[in-house]
Design an enzyme around this catalytic site. Sequence first.
Site, PDB file in Angstrom:
ATOM      1  CE  LYS A   7      92.271  69.251  37.249  1.00  0.00           C
ATOM      2  NZ  LYS A   7      91.031  68.239  37.721  1.00  0.00           N
ATOM      3  N   PRO A  94      87.820  70.205  26.193  1.00  0.00           N
ATOM      4  CG  PRO A  94      87.079  68.226  25.808  1.00  0.00           C
ATOM      5  CD  PRO A  94      88.406  68.773  26.023  1.00  0.00           C
ATOM      6  N   GLY A  98      86.204  68.269  34.015  1.00  0.00           N
ATOM      7  CA  GLY A  98      87.220  67.837  35.038  1.00  0.00           C
ATOM      8  C   GLY A  98      88.550  67.623  34.366  1.00  0.00           C
ATOM      9  CG  LEU A  99      89.650  67.000  30.900  1.00  0.00           C
ATOM     10  CD1 LEU A  99      89.194  66.766  29.271  1.00  0.00           C
ATOM     11  CD2 LEU A  99      90.591  65.894  31.228  1.00  0.00           C
ATOM     12  N   GLY A 100      90.387  70.685  34.015  1.00  0.00           N
ATOM     13  CA  GLY A 100      90.914  71.916  34.230  1.00  0.00           C
ATOM     14  C   GLY A 100      91.236  73.003  33.094  1.00  0.00           C
ATOM     15  N   GLY A 101      90.552  72.945  32.018  1.00  0.00           N
ATOM     16  CA  GLY A 101      90.682  73.851  30.941  1.00  0.00           C
ATOM     17  C   GLY A 101      90.699  75.390  31.190  1.00  0.00           C
ATOM     18  N   GLY A 102      89.468  75.661  31.910  1.00  0.00           N
ATOM     19  CA  GLY A 102      89.411  77.328  32.199  1.00  0.00           C
ATOM     20  C   GLY A 102      90.491  77.576  33.177  1.00  0.00           C
ATOM     21  CB  SER A 103      92.160  75.881  36.478  1.00  0.00           C
ATOM     22  OG  SER A 103      91.079  75.859  36.913  1.00  0.00           O
ATOM     23  CG  ASP A 136      91.687  72.376  39.885  1.00  0.00           C
ATOM     24  OD1 ASP A 136      92.011  71.852  40.996  1.00  0.00           O
ATOM     25  OD2 ASP A 136      90.903  71.915  39.154  1.00  0.00           O
TER      26      ASP A 136
HETATM   27  O1  C5P Z   1      88.145  76.595  43.704  1.00  0.00           O
HETATM   28  P1  C5P Z   1      87.068  76.346  42.579  1.00  0.00           P
HETATM   29  O2  C5P Z   1      86.503  77.656  42.188  1.00  0.00           O
HETATM   30  O3  C5P Z   1      87.797  75.607  41.374  1.00  0.00           O
HETATM   31  O4  C5P Z   1      86.191  75.304  43.178  1.00  0.00           O
HETATM   32  C1  C5P Z   1      84.975  75.234  42.856  1.00  0.00           C
HETATM   33  C2  C5P Z   1      83.794  74.499  43.643  1.00  0.00           C
HETATM   34  O5  C5P Z   1      84.314  73.247  43.982  1.00  0.00           O
HETATM   35  C3  C5P Z   1      83.938  75.269  45.078  1.00  0.00           C
HETATM   36  O6  C5P Z   1      83.064  76.129  45.182  1.00  0.00           O
HETATM   37  C4  C5P Z   1      83.416  73.909  45.818  1.00  0.00           C
HETATM   38  O7  C5P Z   1      82.202  73.773  45.959  1.00  0.00           O
HETATM   39  C5  C5P Z   1      84.153  72.857  45.287  1.00  0.00           C
HETATM   40  N1  C5P Z   1      85.629  72.635  45.634  1.00  0.00           N
HETATM   41  C6  C5P Z   1      85.660  71.869  47.093  1.00  0.00           C
HETATM   42  N2  C5P Z   1      86.999  71.584  47.782  1.00  0.00           N
HETATM   43  C7  C5P Z   1      88.113  71.777  46.987  1.00  0.00           C
HETATM   44  C8  C5P Z   1      87.986  72.261  45.719  1.00  0.00           C
HETATM   45  C9  C5P Z   1      86.556  72.802  45.283  1.00  0.00           C
HETATM   46  O8  C5P Z   1      84.724  71.867  47.864  1.00  0.00           O
HETATM   47  N3  C5P Z   1      89.131  71.529  47.293  1.00  0.00           N
END
Ligand code: C5P
Length: 298
Positions: A7, A94, A98-103, A136
């Site tokens: 994404k 990759p 920031g492309l959300g691959g793991g999610s 994500d």
């Molecule tokens: O939800 P996720 O595990 O992907 O988030 C990773 C980190 O990104 C969070 O621990 C937080 O530091 C930051 N984050 C945030 N606000 C969001 C999404 C992510 O602060 N809406």
Amino acid sequence: MRLAPAKTNLFLEVLGRRDDGFHELDTVFAALALADELELEPLGEGRIELAVEGGGGLVPADPGNLAWRAAEALRAAAGRPELGARILLRKRIPAGGGLGGGSSDAAAVLAGLDAAWGLGLPGERLWEVAAGLGSDVPFFLQAGLQRGLGRGELLEPLPAPAAELDLVLLFPGFPCPTPEVYRGMAPYYPGVSGPAEPRELLEGLALGDPDAVAAGLWNRLELPAFARWPRLVELRDLLLEQPGVLGALLSGSGSTLFAVARTADDAARVATDLSRRGLPALATRTAMRGLTSAGFAP
Ligand code: C5P
């Protein structure tokens, strides 16, 4: 085989920091044609096995991988600890960019094992499990084009756009850790002018007008990321200088940058030119109207 698309965020406004440490977002997610591939097979006795192909050694093949945790979270939600799975993950997206691959891999495991295990959990249960795995992950249960509020997990599907976008992805070669980018937000919250709105972007998408889409691109996380990693500004400017590029933006919390190109030929040429200069880049398209390959269940 199941596809797990990447994404990007065509629009990302950070409305503020919440008491739980997360940030309140208003974002427009768009799925991309670039996708990981997964093969999923049920196993007995609660065994989970994960093999990873590709990913340059950055993707763990152990319980630290979000795909593994997705399998565990799904069987826990179903109250079926005896269920097991063999997961083969072919990485094309990759990692850490920031492309959300793991999610996306995690969401593909949820949807795929829900089917392979014959659970048939209701959509809200899958959404809950997904939201517990990461902000994500819920987007990828439907993918396509959606607006995300809250942490990004409160989703609203958007009307199908009139056309897909031709994109160039540029990989700077260093990671931007997401928590660090958000921590840098303090000086950059929307000020007196108020939060940005995705109106121009959404009109451009509805019309299939890439110039309007490019003009409507916005990512508040560029401010902290560009301040912390000035190289990103140079690379963004380099993208903007390329003939046929209409606009460029940081993807999510970075480090990947993307450009909107006028045509698929423009995107391919820009990606080739940058790669020849030693800057890893590739051309792709959005998959806002869904991926049409077998196995991806929108
Ligand atoms: O939800 P996720 O595990 O992907 O988030 C990773 C980190 O990104 C969070 O621990 C937080 O530091 C930051 N984050 C945030 N606000 C969001 C999404 C992510 O602060 N809406």
